[in-house]
Design an enzyme around this catalytic site. Sequence first.
Site, PDB file in Angstrom:
ATOM      1  N   HIS A  32       0.850  -1.190   0.000  1.00  0.00           N
ATOM      2  CA  HIS A  32       0.000   0.000   0.000  1.00  0.00           C
ATOM      3  C   HIS A  32       0.888   1.244   0.000  1.00  0.00           C
ATOM      4  O   HIS A  32       1.942   1.267   0.621  1.00  0.00           O
ATOM      5  CB  HIS A  32      -0.891   0.022   1.252  1.00  0.00           C
ATOM      6  CG  HIS A  32      -2.067   0.929   1.136  1.00  0.00           C
ATOM      7  ND1 HIS A  32      -1.997   2.264   1.382  1.00  0.00           N
ATOM      8  CD2 HIS A  32      -3.345   0.678   0.757  1.00  0.00           C
ATOM      9  CE1 HIS A  32      -3.172   2.810   1.179  1.00  0.00           C
ATOM     10  NE2 HIS A  32      -4.021   1.874   0.796  1.00  0.00           N
ATOM     11  N   ASP A  50      -7.921  -5.460  -0.055  1.00  0.00           N
ATOM     12  CA  ASP A  50      -8.338  -6.285  -1.198  1.00  0.00           C
ATOM     13  C   ASP A  50      -7.929  -7.737  -1.067  1.00  0.00           C
ATOM     14  O   ASP A  50      -8.332  -8.570  -1.876  1.00  0.00           O
ATOM     15  CB  ASP A  50      -7.735  -5.698  -2.480  1.00  0.00           C
ATOM     16  CG  ASP A  50      -8.298  -4.310  -2.755  1.00  0.00           C
ATOM     17  OD1 ASP A  50      -7.511  -3.350  -2.804  1.00  0.00           O
ATOM     18  OD2 ASP A  50      -9.528  -4.197  -2.844  1.00  0.00           O
TER      19      ASP A  50
END
EC number: 2.3.3.16
Length: 429
Positions: free
Chosen positions: A306, A364
Site C-alpha cells: 500500500h 483487497d
Amino acid sequence: MTGTSAGVSVGGKTVDLPTRSGTIGPDVIDIGTLYKNTGTFTYDPGFTSTASCESKITYIDGDEGVLLHRGYPIEQLAEHGDFLEACYLLLYGELPTKTQKDDFDYRVTHHTMVHEQMSRFFTGFRRDAHPMAVMCGCVGALSAFYHDSTDITDPHQRMVASLRMIAKMPTIAAMAYKYHIGQPFVYPKNDLDYASNFLRMCFAVPCEEYVANPVLARAMDRIFILHADHEQNASTSTVRLAGSSGANPFACIAAGIACLWGPAHGGANEAALNMLAEIGSVDRIPEYVARAKDKNDPFRLMGFGHRVYKNYDPRARIMQKTTHEVLNELGIKDDPMLEVAMELERIALTDEYFIEKKLYPNIDFYSGITLKALGFPTTMFTVLFALARTVGWIAQWNEMIEDPEQRIGRPRQLYIGEPKRDYVPVSKR
Ligand code: SDX
C-alpha cells in the site's frame, strides 16, 4: 508549525515558504509561491510527498495502521454502526442522532429507484461486457436524467445529487449484475435496509421469494463501511480533479469509477482472487512469492502492499474476521482459496523481502474470498468497491467545492523533449 517557514535555496535564490500544521499527521510546506519566486517547480510524479488539499474527512497513519473517519476509528464504526450512519458521518461530519439517522435512511431509501429509461442503457452493452464498463457508462449517463441537481454552486443541489448517488449506486450495480447474467432487473424495496435491499436486487428472481440472510446482510453492510473512504487515493483524487473544472457530480463519480477499475487500485480485489485461484494450492505458494520478489518479473502479490500503510491495513483485519463469519454462516469449512490466502499471508509476513519493503495485506486481500462466498462473480468485486466508495468520493467532492483555496487542478511538468526546431519538408527527411 503553522506560522513558521521553510527556507529553500534554488538557483542561487533562497525563499522562505510558509508551513502549516494539521490536527494530527505530517506538517506541510506551502509551495504555492515557489515557481513565482524561483522559476522552479517541484517534482513528485506519484505524489508520494505531496498534499493536494486540506481535508477533515479521513486520516490514515500508515506506520501505525490507523484509519479515522471524522476522528472515529474504522474498527468502532464497523463494529457499532451501519453503512448509512458512516455515510451521514462522512457527509455531515458528525454521527447522527436517532432522528437524523431515521430521516437520512428515509431520504436515501426513497431515492433508490432510477429513471425507468435508464434500463435501456444496459441493452446497448454486450452481455459479456465487464460490469465496471457498464458502471462507467451508466453512472456518467445519470447527468442526462437529473439536470435539477447539477448546479454545483447550489449547496442544496449538491446535497440532492449526493443523496441520489448514494441511493442509486446499489440499484445500478445490481442492474449491471442482472444484465450480465441475463436475469430481469429487480426493483428496490423500501422496507429493507440498504445492504439487504442490495442483496435482494442482486439475487432475487421473479419465480420465488427472496429474504436476505441477516448475517450475510450485516457482512455486506460492514464491507461497505470498510470501503467508504480513504483520504486522497487515486480515484478520490480523480474525482476531485474532475470536480475542480466544475464538471457535474455524476460525471466526476464516473471518472472515479474508471480510475478505481485499475488492478493497482480497486481492481486489486478481483486480481487478488484470480491470483489465489491461479496459485491453487499451498505447495505452489513459494513459486509465486519468488516471482513477486523477482525484479524482472512484473508479477506482484495482489492484495499486498500500500502507498500509505507500512503496517497492517486495519480494514484487512476486519475483512479477515468478516470472511470467517461469512464462511461459517454458509457452512463453508475448508475453502481452498482461504487456505492459500492464510498460508500466503503467513509466509509473506515472515519473508525478509516483504518485511524490508513493509508489504502487508491490504483490504483487497480477503475481500474477494468473502464476496465470492456471498455469491458474486469476480467481475462484480470492483463494482461493489465503487458502490461503497461513492460516499467517500461525493463527500470529498463536496469538501473540494466548498474549499475557498481550491482552483482548477493543473499540474506542471519537467519537459525532457526536443528543444525548438524548424519544420523539415518531407522531400528533405
Ligand atoms: C487500494 O491509495 C489507497 O488508499 C488505495 C486503497 C483505497 O482504499 O482507496 O487502499 C485501495 O488500491 C489498495 C491497494 C490495492 N492494490 C494491490 O493490492 C496491488 C498490489 N500492490 C502494489 O501494486 C503496490 O503495493 C501498490 C500499488 C498498492 C502501492 O504501490 P507504491 O506505493 O507505488 O509502491 P511501489 O510500487 O513503489 O512498491 C514499493 C516496493 C517496490 O519495490 P522496489 O522498486 O522498491 O524494489 O515494493 C514492491 C515494489 O516492487 N512491491 C511489491 C508489491 N507492492 C509493492 N512487490 C511484490 N508484491 C506487491 N504487491
